[in-house]
Structures are given as structure tokens and as C-alpha cells.
Design a protein around this motif. Sequence first.
Motif, PDB file in Angstrom:
ATOM      1  N   SER A 170      -4.481  -6.527  14.582  1.00 50.60           N
ATOM      2  CA  SER A 170      -3.466  -5.523  14.887  1.00 50.60           C
ATOM      3  C   SER A 170      -2.226  -5.685  14.011  1.00 50.60           C
ATOM      4  CB  SER A 170      -3.075  -5.621  16.362  1.00 50.60           C
ATOM      5  OG  SER A 170      -2.562  -6.904  16.671  1.00 50.60           O
ATOM      6  N   SER A 171      -1.789  -6.915  13.803  1.00 52.24           N
ATOM      7  CA  SER A 171      -0.624  -7.144  12.931  1.00 52.24           C
ATOM      8  C   SER A 171      -0.927  -6.727  11.498  1.00 52.24           C
ATOM      9  CB  SER A 171      -0.224  -8.618  12.978  1.00 52.24           C
ATOM     10  OG  SER A 171       0.102  -9.021  14.287  1.00 52.24           O
ATOM     11  N   SER A 172      -2.110  -7.050  11.034  1.00 59.28           N
ATOM     12  CA  SER A 172      -2.474  -6.698   9.657  1.00 59.28           C
ATOM     13  C   SER A 172      -2.537  -5.186   9.475  1.00 59.28           C
ATOM     14  CB  SER A 172      -3.817  -7.334   9.297  1.00 59.28           C
ATOM     15  OG  SER A 172      -3.764  -8.744   9.428  1.00 59.28           O
ATOM     16  N   LEU A 173      -3.089  -4.475  10.461  1.00 55.11           N
ATOM     17  CA  LEU A 173      -3.171  -3.021  10.349  1.00 55.11           C
ATOM     18  C   LEU A 173      -1.782  -2.386  10.344  1.00 55.11           C
ATOM     19  CD1 LEU A 173      -6.195  -2.259  12.710  1.00 55.11           C
ATOM     20  CD2 LEU A 173      -6.145  -2.069  10.212  1.00 55.11           C
ATOM     21  N   LEU A 174      -0.886  -2.896  11.183  1.00 53.45           N
ATOM     22  CA  LEU A 174       0.471  -2.347  11.210  1.00 53.45           C
ATOM     23  C   LEU A 174       1.196  -2.602   9.893  1.00 53.45           C
ATOM     24  CD1 LEU A 174       1.521  -3.345  14.843  1.00 53.45           C
ATOM     25  CD2 LEU A 174       1.008  -1.054  14.003  1.00 53.45           C
ATOM     26  N   ILE A 175       1.060  -3.804   9.355  1.00 52.99           N
ATOM     27  CA  ILE A 175       1.716  -4.110   8.070  1.00 52.99           C
ATOM     28  C   ILE A 175       1.100  -3.277   6.950  1.00 52.99           C
ATOM     29  CG2 ILE A 175       2.085  -5.952   6.380  1.00 52.99           C
ATOM     30  CD1 ILE A 175       2.196  -7.915   8.745  1.00 52.99           C
ATOM     31  N   TRP A 176      -0.197  -3.144   6.971  1.00 50.80           N
ATOM     32  CA  TRP A 176      -0.880  -2.359   5.940  1.00 50.80           C
ATOM     33  C   TRP A 176      -0.466  -0.883   6.000  1.00 50.80           C
ATOM     34  CZ3 TRP A 176      -5.648   0.811   6.492  1.00 50.80           C
ATOM     35  CH2 TRP A 176      -6.158   1.227   5.257  1.00 50.80           C
ATOM     36  N   GLY A 177      -0.247  -0.370   7.212  1.00 53.40           N
ATOM     37  CA  GLY A 177       0.134   1.030   7.336  1.00 53.40           C
ATOM     38  C   GLY A 177       1.591   1.298   6.998  1.00 53.40           C
ATOM     39  N   MET A 178       2.480   0.307   7.170  1.00 52.29           N
ATOM     40  CA  MET A 178       3.904   0.548   6.963  1.00 52.29           C
ATOM     41  C   MET A 178       4.406   0.153   5.579  1.00 52.29           C
ATOM     42  SD  MET A 178       4.858   2.071   9.621  1.00 52.29           S
ATOM     43  CE  MET A 178       6.570   2.108   9.143  1.00 52.29           C
ATOM     44  N   VAL A 179       3.759  -0.808   4.944  1.00 54.78           N
ATOM     45  CA  VAL A 179       4.203  -1.233   3.610  1.00 54.78           C
ATOM     46  C   VAL A 179       3.488  -0.373   2.570  1.00 54.78           C
ATOM     47  CG1 VAL A 179       4.346  -3.144   1.968  1.00 54.78           C
ATOM     48  CG2 VAL A 179       4.575  -3.578   4.429  1.00 54.78           C
ATOM     49  N   PRO A 191      11.054   0.115   2.157  1.00 54.87           N
ATOM     50  CA  PRO A 191      12.406   0.591   2.491  1.00 54.87           C
ATOM     51  C   PRO A 191      12.871   0.004   3.828  1.00 54.87           C
ATOM     52  CG  PRO A 191      10.966   2.410   1.844  1.00 54.87           C
ATOM     53  CD  PRO A 191      10.094   1.228   2.035  1.00 54.87           C
ATOM     54  N   ILE A 192      14.181  -0.011   4.008  1.00 56.92           N
ATOM     55  CA  ILE A 192      14.748  -0.647   5.182  1.00 56.92           C
ATOM     56  C   ILE A 192      14.354   0.088   6.461  1.00 56.92           C
ATOM     57  CG2 ILE A 192      16.886   0.658   4.875  1.00 56.92           C
ATOM     58  CD1 ILE A 192      16.467  -2.881   6.406  1.00 56.92           C
ATOM     59  N   TYR A 193      14.261   1.414   6.436  1.00 57.49           N
ATOM     60  CA  TYR A 193      13.908   2.135   7.659  1.00 57.49           C
ATOM     61  C   TYR A 193      12.458   1.853   8.062  1.00 57.49           C
ATOM     62  CZ  TYR A 193      11.513   5.628   4.728  1.00 57.49           C
ATOM     63  OH  TYR A 193      10.675   6.250   3.853  1.00 57.49           O
ATOM     64  N   ARG A 194      11.579   1.715   7.088  1.00 57.11           N
ATOM     65  CA  ARG A 194      10.198   1.339   7.399  1.00 57.11           C
ATOM     66  C   ARG A 194      10.126  -0.099   7.907  1.00 57.11           C
ATOM     67  NH1 ARG A 194       5.404   3.601   5.234  1.00 57.11           N
ATOM     68  NH2 ARG A 194       5.665   5.731   4.459  1.00 57.11           N
TER      69      ARG A 194
END
Length: 548
Positions: free
Chosen positions: A85-94, A302-305
Motif C-alpha cells: 500500500s505504501s509503495s502504490l501511494l508513493i508510486w502514484g504521487m511521485v 511538488p510540495i502540494y503532492r
Amino acid sequence: MLRETVISLLAGVLFSPHATNFIKPVQYAQDDPENLVYITLYFSRLVLGVQLVLAGVQLPSRYLWKQRKPLLLLLGPGMIAMWISSSLLIWGMVPNLPFLHALACGACVTPTDPVLSNTIVKGKFADKNVPKDLQKIIIAESGANDGLGYPFLFLALYLLKYVEHGGLGQPGGASKAMAYWFGETLAYTIILSVVYGITVGWIAKELLHFAEERKWVDRESFLVFAITLALFIVGTVGMIGSDDVLACFVAGNAFTWDDWFRLETLDDSLQPTIDMLLNLSIFMWYGAVCPWASFRVNDVIPIYRLIFLGVLILLFRRIPYILTIHKFIPQIEQFQQAAFVGFFGPIGVSAIFYLYISIDFLEQTVYQGEEREDARRLQDTMMVVIWFLAICSIVVHGLSIPLGKVGYHLPRTVSSAFSQSLEIDDPQPFHLREAIRNARTREQGAARRRRGSPDSPPRTVFRIGRSNIRSPTGNQTPTDEPQRPVNYPDQPNDPPQLPIEPTSRVSMASYDMAQKDRNSSEVAVDGELQAGAKEQPVNGGTTPREGH
């Protein structure tokens, strides 16, 4: 009350080169960024080692074995779920981040931090609101999964080194990556550290028993023995290159396997004091060395992401899985407890520790004498993302309990103050029952006063079994009785008394009671007059004596 983690972090920022420049990390590292990396890495390793031995000592006898089923649920599928779950969230936001890089970042934030967990499950709030069994399972999970982050991290790092870009400069491919993962990570790092921790912890327990029975150790040395054991394991396991973090936790459990040392030091304040000093020092150091400027200006995200990513990680990294399986964990009895366990899975010292483990590994991933581009890109990403997620967790979890207390007590305080102000400003409410009772009391008092006025005849009082009739001369027939008033028939007629009129509907009951009293008084007077007529001669004569 603010936790010491937040206070020390803010103090580190205040004393850092970004503010007062009282703490100078770069100068301490001799102006070498690589030395600063190693100072932070080994400082984190030392704090984790001591904290995990103390966490292992706090658990009851044979706790890991007795609670193996819930711990397996938390450490097996639980860590995998948090990693994915952490990897998917990081992959989707970065933006433009390869999924393999996201797996490496997610592995760093998968373990729950034992340092922050101890600050949450200890203290007055935990004693009042967190059951003891729930505190123990949180300590056990955070201590065990802290050392089990190696397999998740190095699976991604080995694949990056030997598979990504065709294993540029590193021949062997996926087969070599998996061989290293099974051989070095699982066997040498994990299994060896567990065996070493059990062996050293058991030997230390037996040696301390032996010395204590012969009075070879004083109280001060006895209390500090667990700290000494932690330093010994960190040093020796670090020399052989195994997992010293996991070895420390296992050694702490083996050391108190018979519960002897835990019970002997249950009321001791030395270990909590050392725990507090380590917490203050490590988070103050983090506040000074954190790359604060890179959160706003970087080439990664970006900072907002970044802010949105921090919120998503706190909400979806751990909570959904705990809510799903909490019925299979006996220590989690209610939904609220499941939400508490899911939310308080902090990211802190362990994440920074794995961050600098990764940086040390990536710096050795070279091609033609220089660091590979993908390794450097992952290093930059991890420095921004992992540091920001750790700071978010430290601040949010450190402020959660104080803000929760304020949110719990503030509505009551405001409601109490508002009700008091209404009582002062508004008139007293009218109560019909109380008004009727007061009116009835006033009417009864008025009726009594009218009956006792000079215009009305006095009421005669009769005493059963004695004569109450007084002679005209004032002599009493029974000499032992006091004089009492009597109405005679030769007295002038009483003036007629007007009937008592009710003044309102409220006084109807009082009116009825007054009429009953008046009727009973008239009956009493009639009875008295009849008795006087029988005993007393006419024209005021006296009663003839016997024998005349």
C-alpha cells in the motif's frame, strides 16, 4: 501535554544552522556529507538497539511464543500489506517514478517505529485508555517488524542493481539478485541475527543469575545490565554485518524469558530515564540534520503532492488492514481499538535508519567508477520522500494525544460555561407544581392567623381521660392540671364569621382544609357546652358537696 519527540524535534530545528546555528552537524562531520550520513546512520542504529532491548525486556515471560498467532498476522501479511500500500501511494504521487523505486521507498516506511510507539503506549493517557494487553501487542509488533524490514528493502535494491537497465555494470541478472536476497538477506541477516540474539540473551540471563546468587553484583550494576547488553549486541553484530536491530529485540526477550529480570526492575526509573534521554537526543539531531529546504525546492515532487502523500500514507498505509483482521487478534476487542492500533503505527527512527542503509547501498552501485544514474535518482527521491513522511508521522502522532484530549474536554467546558451564562442572564423558569405548593402554604398560614385572631373565639383543647372544665372562680378540680380556657354558655353570642373565600384556583385545596378545621372546631365547642350544662348549676351556683 506535548510528547518529548515533538518538543525535541522543534528544539533541534531551533538550534540548527537554519536558525540559531547552535548545533552544527556539517562541522561535526568535518564538512563531509558522507560522514554526516554515517553519523546519522550509526546514531539511529545505537538508539534502536537500546530501545529494542528495553522493549523486549518489558514483555512478560515467553510472550513472543504465547502470542505467536496474532504476531504472525501482524508481521507476515501485515507487513506485506503495508509495504504494497505504501509503495502504490508513493508510486502514484511521485511523478515519473519507476515502480521498483517505489517499492524501495515503501520498504523504508513499512516498519512501525518502536521509539515513537513507546511514547504512545506509555504515560498517563495509555494507562487510562489503552488496555495492558493492547500495549504489549503494540510493543511486540513494533519491536519485531523493525528488524524485519531488511527483506522488503533489499528485494527492491537487489533487483534495481542487477535487473534494472539490464544490470548496467552488474552482471548476473535476476538469478543473482534472488541468490543474494535468499543467501545474504534471509539467511545471514535475519536467521543469523535471531540465533545470535537468542544465544546471547540466554547466556546473559544465566550469568546474571549466577552473579546475583553469589552477591557479586550490586544494585546499580544490576539495573544497567540491559543497557550493557544492548551495547554489546550492537557492537558485535555490527562487526559481523548482520541485523543488529532484530538481534537486540530477540535478545531482550530471551534475557527475560523467565520474567525474573522484568519483575526485579518493574519499579525502576533508570531504564525509562535512559529511554527519555535517547529520545530527546535523537529527535533533536533529526531536527538539525533534516533537509527542510528540499521539501519545497526539489526535482522529485511538488510540495502540494508531498503534503497530500503524507496524508494518504497516514490514512491508508496501515488502518485498512488492521480494521480487516482485528477480529482475529484477541487483544483488539473493539472497533475503536482497531482504529487506534491502525492509526498509531508511526514512522520515525526506523525509517531514517533504513533510508541511510539504502543510501549506503546505492552509493556502491556504480558504473565505470561513477554512481549509476538510476541509483542516484532513487537516492534523491528517498531523501525527500522518506524524510518528509518521517517528519509528518513524528508531528502528527506526537500531537494526536494532546489534540485528542482537547477535543474531548473542550465541548464539555464550552457547554458548561454556556449553561452558566444562560442561568445568569435568563430568569428562573416557572414550575407549576412548585407554585401550587407555595400558594397552598401561604393560604394555610393565612387561615391559621384568621382562626387565632381576637375576633374569633378561642379553641378549646380536650385531654382524654381528664376534665378540662374550669370553675367560674378559677379553681381547678384536678389540682395537678394547668388552667385551660373554657367557653361558657352565659357568654354573649359569638359574632358570625364570614366563610373563607378562595382567592384563586390554586388556593382551592387550602380553602377545603380551612373549612374542615372550622367544622371540627365547631363540633368541639358544642361538645364542651353540653358537658358544662350537665356539671354546672344555673345562675352560676356551685356544685353541692357530697353528704350535704
